[in-house]
Structures are given as structure tokens and as C-alpha cells.
Scaffold this active site. Structure first.
Site, short mmCIF file in Angstrom:
data_model
loop_
_atom_site.label_atom_id
_atom_site.label_comp_id
_atom_site.label_asym_id
_atom_site.label_seq_id
_atom_site.Cartn_x
_atom_site.Cartn_y
_atom_site.Cartn_z
N VAL A 61 119.76 28.19 -6.99
CA VAL A 61 119.65 27.39 -8.20
C VAL A 61 118.23 27.52 -8.75
CG1 VAL A 61 119.74 25.06 -9.18
CG2 VAL A 61 121.43 25.75 -7.48
N GLY A 106 113.08 26.14 -7.78
CA GLY A 106 114.32 26.78 -7.34
C GLY A 106 114.66 26.38 -5.92
N LYS A 107 115.82 26.71 -5.49
CA LYS A 107 116.21 26.50 -4.09
C LYS A 107 117.43 27.36 -3.82
CE LYS A 107 114.78 23.84 -0.64
NZ LYS A 107 113.37 23.44 -0.43
N GLY A 108 117.58 27.76 -2.56
CA GLY A 108 118.75 28.54 -2.19
C GLY A 108 119.30 28.05 -0.88
#
Ligand code: NAD
Length: 417
Positions: A61, A106-108
């Protein structure tokens, strides 16, 4: 994104709304900043060691990229969800903005249980996940980093997979890499170092010196152990530390170096002979100057907040204080340094790694530490001045600073249509 009440995204929105109201944020910008820019869902087929094919669900994201490339970790955990990753990406947006670094948030994550996977399976999963999101990441687009259950080795595979796709070595696509391949000196200690800097600055503001101050720390991992070491070096008396197994208390001050040696051998502070045993419950109620939760979320709640006696609480961990407990501490005049400021030195060090990789020129540890000191003091002072100006707690002030910075650039850039 619909936010259900009590959800993690809902919690982020609650913090956002409080600050946005004070800022008088116009409705259009409000809408933009409360929606994720991009949410990617991928299926990652992996041939497991037993020959069977498993398909893992992965997310990335990019919540907001107004200030620069998205920045945020990748977590491997069975409980990962798009909802959680989106909320964490939003928090990264505010953390990067409050740290005043040119990154968005962001992040994953991948839904998997890395404790039940072999090294080969983890490598295959990492490479396939990165291949699936390859168009979205890059040094100028989105720069991942380690998070829960991911480490330097996994970041090395991320860097290699990306580099193989684009046809040349690109170290700046990811941070948290091994030193030998574009990692930065000082990164391991950066979060604890930042916690120490804001503890010292908070003490100054509240009216005592960190030298001679008493400190209690929950957690003795990366953040807790570095904070304990640096605070002891600064002359503070670290009187209590707890971890997953137990805790140790010594009113005269613990010998942190000896405790580190003990933990290297025993993997816990429990049983250390240089003090008496102590529980988390008691640690939070100790009469100390500085309390540092540096382990887990939701540790200071309405159960223990009324008995917290520290003058300053520095949130080394993410989300260690529940909103009602935070309100209670603030009303009692306890100075709470919020997570998005207190542990932002971790992402600031990631930014330094990205800068060095892009330059191809690496700094000494002293240079990294000096720059970190300058950035943390700048961030702390911006939040403190905002808190004094608007007469709000430091958490609301940190959101005001962060949202204000992203909103200003959103306005300047204008609407692309
Ligand atoms: P870590 O895994 O290295 O250490 C966690 C510590 O917490 C360990 O000492 C563990 O024993 C202890 N712990 C676990 N359960 C506990 C319990 N019930 N009671 C007391 N202690 C307990 O993790 P870390 O990297 O030090 O991160 C700690 C927190 O800081 C997390 O919230 C993390 O998200 C946050 N954080 C870390 C960084 C970083 O750079 N490491 C950056 C930003 C935020």
C-alpha cells in the site's frame, strides 16, 4: 476506505481528525489525506520444499506519496490484512512527515507463517512477491524496509530481485540492507539513539537533567537495549527493565553492560543477579523520571495509567498507549512523546541509507549519528513549539505538524485532472 469503529484504520483516522480539526483543514484536502493512494493485492505462487505449490497473498500500500517515494516495511505474518497494511502505511506517511524527510508512507505484507518456512521457501516467496509488485517499487517510487519477521537477508533478496529485473544493481530500492551491500552505519542503533535524544530533550523541557534521572524500560530488544545503553552512558540511572520472560529492578541503577552480556547468554533479562525480579505491571507503576515502553502495543491502558508516576513517557514502541490512557496521562501533566516522533529516527536512518546509496558515497558512523541528532532535535522542537502554540498534547501536535506539511505540498502541487 471505509473505517469500522474500533479498527486500526479507524484509530488512525481518530488521531488524524483531532489534528485536522485544529488545523482547520479544508474538506477537499481532508478527503485526499484520508484515502490511500494505491493498494496492491498480489498472489504469489511458491513451490514448497515438499514439491507442492502454495499461493501466498501479498499486499503493498502506498498511502500517500505527495512528499516523495513511499517508505515503509514489509511484514511476514499470518495475521497480515489489507486493512492493517493500509493503516500502517498511513502512519508511515505521518511519521515521515514529522521526521521531515522527503518520503511518503507505504507498507507491505504477506500472509504467511515464516516460522514454518525454510530459508529456501522464504527466498522464493520474497523474490516472487517483489516480482509481483515490481512496477510499483523503485528508488523514486517506493522503498521498502524490514518489519515484523523480515530482516537484512530478506532485504538483500529484495535488492537482488529488483536489480535483476531492471538489469543493473540498484541498492537504493530498499533499506535495512547488510552493510556490505549498501547498508548504513549506525542504522541498528538509530531508533534507540533517537529515543534517547527525545528523552533528553523532554527532560530539559520538563525541567530536569537526563544525567542522574531514573528510567524504566519495557522491552530489551533493539529499541530497549540501545536506549538503555545510551541513556546509561548519558548518566541516567536505568532502574528497571522487563522483557517477554521477566524483569529486573535495581533502585541504585542496573549495570546495563553486564545485563547485555547476560542477555546474550540467556536470551532474557529474567534471572539477572544485579537486581530484584519485577513484573511489567510493577514497572509501569514505578516512581521514575522517564518511562519507555519499547516492546508491544497497548501496554499503558486505563488499568495502569492512573498509577503511572513518571514525569515523561517516551513511546519507543508503536502504539504502546491506548487513546483513553493517553488522555489520562496528559490530563495529569505527564509529558508523553508519541511514537510517530519518538521512534521516527528508525525511518530517518533509512532515509540516510537511501541518500548514501543514491550518492554512492558513504558516511562514517559519526556523521550518521551527528545528522540523526540534528534531525531528531529539529523534529522534537517543531512538535514542541506546535504543542505550545496550539496548547495541545505532543501527540496531537505531531499530527498537526505532519498533516500540515503534507497538506501544504498538496495545495502547492494543485489538482491534476
Ligand atoms: P525486538 O523484537 O528487538 O524487541 C522486543 C522486546 O520486547 C524484546 O526484548 C522482547 O523480549 C520484549 N517483549 C516481548 N513481549 C514482552 C512482554 N509481554 N513484556 C515485556 N517485554 C516484552 O523489537 P524492537 O525492534 O526493539 O521493537 C520494539 C517496538 O519498537 C515495536 O513496537 C516496534 O514496532 C517499534 N519500533 C522499532 C523500530 C526499530 O528500528 N527496531 C523502529 C520503530 C518502531
Amino acid at each position: 476506505m471505509a473505517a469500522t469503529s474500533g479498527s486500526i484504520f479507524g484509530a488512525m483516522l481518530q488521531e488524524f481528525d483531532g489534528a485536522a480539526r485544529i488545523l482547520n483543514l479544508e474538506p477537499g484536502i481532508w478527503k485526499i489525506l484520508t484515502h490511500p493512494k494505491r493498494q496492491i493485492i498480489v498472489s504469489c505462487p511458491v513451490q514448497m520444499d515438499n514439491g507442492e505449490i502454495e499461493v501466498f497473498c501479498g499486499f503493498r500500500v502506498q498511502y500517500n506519496i505527495t512528499l516523495g517515494p513511499a517508505k515503509g516495511g514489509i511484514r511476514y505474518h499470518p495475521g497480515v490484512s489489507l486493512h492493517e497494511v493500509t493503516a500502517l502505511a498511513a502512519w508511515m506517511t505521518w511519521k515521515c512527515a514529522v521526521a521531515h524527510i522527503p518520503f511518503g508512507g507505504g507498507k507491505g505484507g504477506v500472509i504467511c507463517d515464516p516460522t514454518r518456512m525454510s530459508r529456501r521457501e522464504l527466498e522464493a516467496l520474497t523474490r516472487r512477491y517483489i516480482a509481483e509488485i515490481i512496477d510499483a517499487i523503485g528508488p523514486e517510487k517506493d522503498v521498502p524496509a524490514p518489519d515484523v519477521n523480515t530482516n537484512e537477508q530478506i532485504m538483500a533478496w529484495v535488492m537482488d530481485t529488483y536489480s535483476m529485473h531492471v538489469g543493473h544493481t540498484t541498492t537504493s530500492v530498499v533499506t535495512g540492507k547488510p552493510l556490505e551491500m549498501g547498508g548504513s552505519l549506525g542504522r541498528h542503533e538509530a531508533t534507540g539513539r533517537g529515543v534517547t535524544i527525545v528523552a533528553r530533550e523532554s527532560a530539559k523541557h520538563v525541567g530536569f537533567s537526563i544525567a542522574g534521572a531514573t528510567v524504566a524500560i519495557q522491552g530489551f530488544g533493539n529499541v530497549g537495549s540501545v536506549s538503555a545503553t545510551l541513556l546509561a552512558r548519558a548518566g541516567a540511572k536505568v532502574v528497571a527493565i522487563t522483557d517477554w520472560k521477566g524483569g529486573v529492578h535495581n533502585g541504585k541503577g542496573l549495570d546495563v553492560e553486564k545485563l547485555l552480556d547476560y542477555v546474550r547468554q540467556h536470551k532474557t533479562v529474567d534471572g539477572f543477579a544485579g537486581g530484584e525480579p519485577i513484573t511489567n505491571d510493577r514497572l509501569f507503576r514505578l516512581d521514575v523520571d522517564v518511562l519507555i515502553p519499547a516492546a508491544l502495543e497497548n501496554q499503558i491502558t486505563m488499568e495502569n495509567a492512573p498509577e503511572v508516576r513518571a514525569k515523561v513517557v517516551v513511546e519507543g514502541a508503536n502504539g504502546p498507549t491506548t487513546p483513553d490512557a493517553h488522555q489520562h496521562l496528559h490530563q495529569r501533566g505527564i509529558f508523553v512523546v508519541p511514537d510517530i516522533l519518538a521512534n521516527s529516527s528508525g525511518v530517518t536512518a533509512s532515509y540516510f541509507e537511501w541518500v548514501q546509496d543514491r550518492y554512492g558515497y558513504f558516511w562514517t558512523e559519526k556523521e550518521v549519528n551527528e545528522r540523526l541528532e540534528a534531525k531528531m532535535c529539529e523534529a522534537f522542537n517543531a512538535v514542541l513549539q506546535t504543542s505550545l502554540k496550539y496548547k495541545v498534547d505532543m501527540r496531537t501536535a505531531a499530527y498537526i505538524v505532519a498533516i500540515g506539511r503534507v497538506a501544504t505540498v498538496t495545495r502547492l502541487r494543485g489538482m491534476y485532472a
